[in-house]
Design an enzyme around this catalytic site. Structure first.
Site, short mmCIF file in Angstrom:
data_model
loop_
_atom_site.label_atom_id
_atom_site.label_comp_id
_atom_site.label_asym_id
_atom_site.label_seq_id
_atom_site.Cartn_x
_atom_site.Cartn_y
_atom_site.Cartn_z
N GLY A 9 5.71 -3.05 -5.27
CA GLY A 9 6.43 -1.79 -5.42
C GLY A 9 7.22 -1.46 -4.17
N ASN A 10 7.33 -0.18 -3.84
CA ASN A 10 8.12 0.22 -2.68
C ASN A 10 7.23 0.49 -1.48
OD1 ASN A 10 7.30 3.13 -2.68
ND2 ASN A 10 8.37 3.14 -4.65
N GLY A 67 3.38 1.65 -0.87
CA GLY A 67 2.63 0.59 -0.19
C GLY A 67 1.80 1.14 0.95
N GLU A 105 3.84 -6.57 -1.76
CA GLU A 105 5.19 -7.10 -1.98
C GLU A 105 6.08 -5.90 -2.22
OE1 GLU A 105 8.21 -7.61 -4.30
OE2 GLU A 105 6.99 -8.84 -5.63
N CYS A 155 13.18 -7.48 -7.22
CA CYS A 155 12.78 -7.17 -5.84
C CYS A 155 13.54 -7.98 -4.80
CB CYS A 155 11.28 -7.42 -5.68
SG CYS A 155 10.76 -9.10 -6.07
#
EC number: 1.2.1.3
Length: 452
Positions: free
Chosen positions: A156-157, A161, A178, A212
């Site tokens: 995700g972002n 995170g 990630e 991503c």
């Protein structure tokens, strides 16, 4: 949540998932499930992204690059990484993903019990009844993160995170994050612009920019900016035709919230191509921005949409400096016929991964690790690296109770002779290998006898 995690823990503690046979059986069942539920999966993806899979189906390969290959190797060559071994400790893992194509395939291959929390943003995919998952939004995720796990994988972002990492820290739980980021794409004047722009266009506008490692922005010399724009425009027409909105190959933004977020990034920008939108269907046309300021809003966050800013730099030195002033990206792309320039960009920058003269490809090679660095994440997976990430390599030494005479050198009472022999063993350098170990063992026996 306690019951969900409790069931996973009980399954893990039973030991049934440790054997290679069981793991391969589970993977084959997962593959069969994907094949049997293909229509439902494709329908959910179409509902979420307007993605039409013409003449194509889904397969285990879509569970993550390298999983299918690594699964095949597990069947054909079940070696140390797959067979039950006391040095490998398997775990139970929380996986949370914002994207619909993430799956516990690689994690299960290791022998873990997995709790999966799909993103609520991909609501149709999340509601698929394929295997048990935890559904919900922020409250459910927050509650789930209070539980104790052996490892957490989050896709995700960076904002979320940090929340995941903070929650994991309370239990000293390791994490694999990630997190994406703004992946730069440098185009050198010395390259085939038509080929470079075709590959960049494919990578940028696939899934409507919602990948991503999509190229987030382009850096190029001012003298080729207009040529880059024209080549991308020509490629867009080649890919999607005159009417992009009616093209079956062009997707939509996942929801209205992200649609409005991306529209906000276009404010005050010079649109060289595209810019058409339709809120009702979350449609944003492939858009190119030129003469973009490094301080503009579109350069502050990961775009995650079909908007491609172009910034001009006068040299590769300036491009490297620009990249290094910003957060470390998940991917970095460089296009040039000059291999020395490519090697320089690689050596003087930092990113999760690099592909030269193409996009995405490093993430599709199963032998290469995939992951971020710094603000784009931590940890790596795909193929063999998934096995190493989602298991613990425990050091195990089993000794015999015989030959106690060898140990007298380390036991008290001490003596100068023992100290001298200890110095000898510590300072003497032997070549690595079995011969050195044998000599060390023999000298140890001699030392013990002399000390006695």
């Amino acid at each position: 949540m306690q019951q969900v995690v409790g069931r996973a823990r009980a399954a893990f503690n039973s030991g049934r998932c440790r054997s290679l046979e069981f793991r391969m059986q589970q993977l084959k069942a997962l593959e069969r499930m994907v094949q049997e539920k293909e229509k439902e999966i494709l329908a959910a993806i179409k509902a979420d992204l307007h993605k039409v899979w013409v003449g194509r189906g889904v397969s285990l390969r879509h569970d993550g690059p390298g999983c299918g290959v690594w699964k095949g190797l597990a069947v054909e060559k079940p070696g140390t990484h797959h067979s039950p071994c006391p040095s490998w400790v398997h775990r139970w893992v929380l996986q949370e993903s914002r994207r619909s194509d993430e799956s516990p395939c690689c994690i299960c291959l290791v022998g873990n019990a997995v709790v999966v929390k799909p993103s609520e943003i991909s609501e149709n995919t999340a509601q698929l009844e394929l295997y048990p998952v935890v559904t919900g939004g922020v409250p459910e995720t927050t509650q789930l993160l209070t539980q104790r796990f052996d490892h957490i994988l989050y896709t995700g972002n960076s904002t979320v995170g940090k929340i995941v990492m903070a929650a994991a820290a309370k239990h000293l739980t390791p994490v694999t994050l990630e997190l994406g980021g703004k992946s730069p794409c440098y185009i050198d004047k010395d390259c085939d612009l038509a080929v470079a722009c075709r590959r960049i266009t494919w990578g940028k506008y696939m899934n409507c920019g919602q990948t991503c490692i999509a190229p987030d922005y382009i850096l190029c010399d001012p003298s080729i900016q207009s040529k880059v724009v024209e080549n991308i425009k020509a490629t867009l027409q080649e890919f999607y035709g005159e009417d992009v909105k009616s093209s079956p190959d062009y997707e939509r933004i996942i929801n209205k919230r992200h649609f409005k977020r991306i529209l906000g990034l276009l404010e005050g920008q010079k649109i060289a191509h595209g810019g058409q939108t339709d809120e009702a269907s979350c449609f944003i046309a492939p858009t190119i921005l030129t003469d973009v300021s490094p301080e503009s809003k579109v350069m502050e966050e990961e775009i995650f949409g079909p908007v491609l800013p172009i910034l001009t730099v006068k040299s590769v030195d300036e491009a490297i400096e620009f990249i290094n002033r910003r957060e470390k990206p998940l991917a970095l792309y460089v296009f040039s016929n000059n291999k020395q320039l490519i090697r320089r960009v690689i050596s003087e920058t930092s990113s999760g991964g690099v592909t030269a003269n193409d996009v995405f490809m490093h993430a599709l090679v199963p032998d290469l690790p995939f992951g971020g660095v710094g603000n784009s994440g931590m940890g790596a997976y795909h193929g063999k690296h998934s096995f190493e990430t989602f298991s613990h390599r425990r050091a195990c030494l089993i000794k015999d109770l015989k030959m106690e005479v060898v140990n007298k050198l380390r036991y008290p009472p001490g003596s100068q002779k023992k100290v001298d022999w200890a110095k000898f063993f510590l300072l003497k350098q032997f070549k690595k290998g079995r011969v050195g170990l044998v000599i060390t063992a023999l000298l140890g026996i001699v030392a013990a006898v002399v000390a006695k």
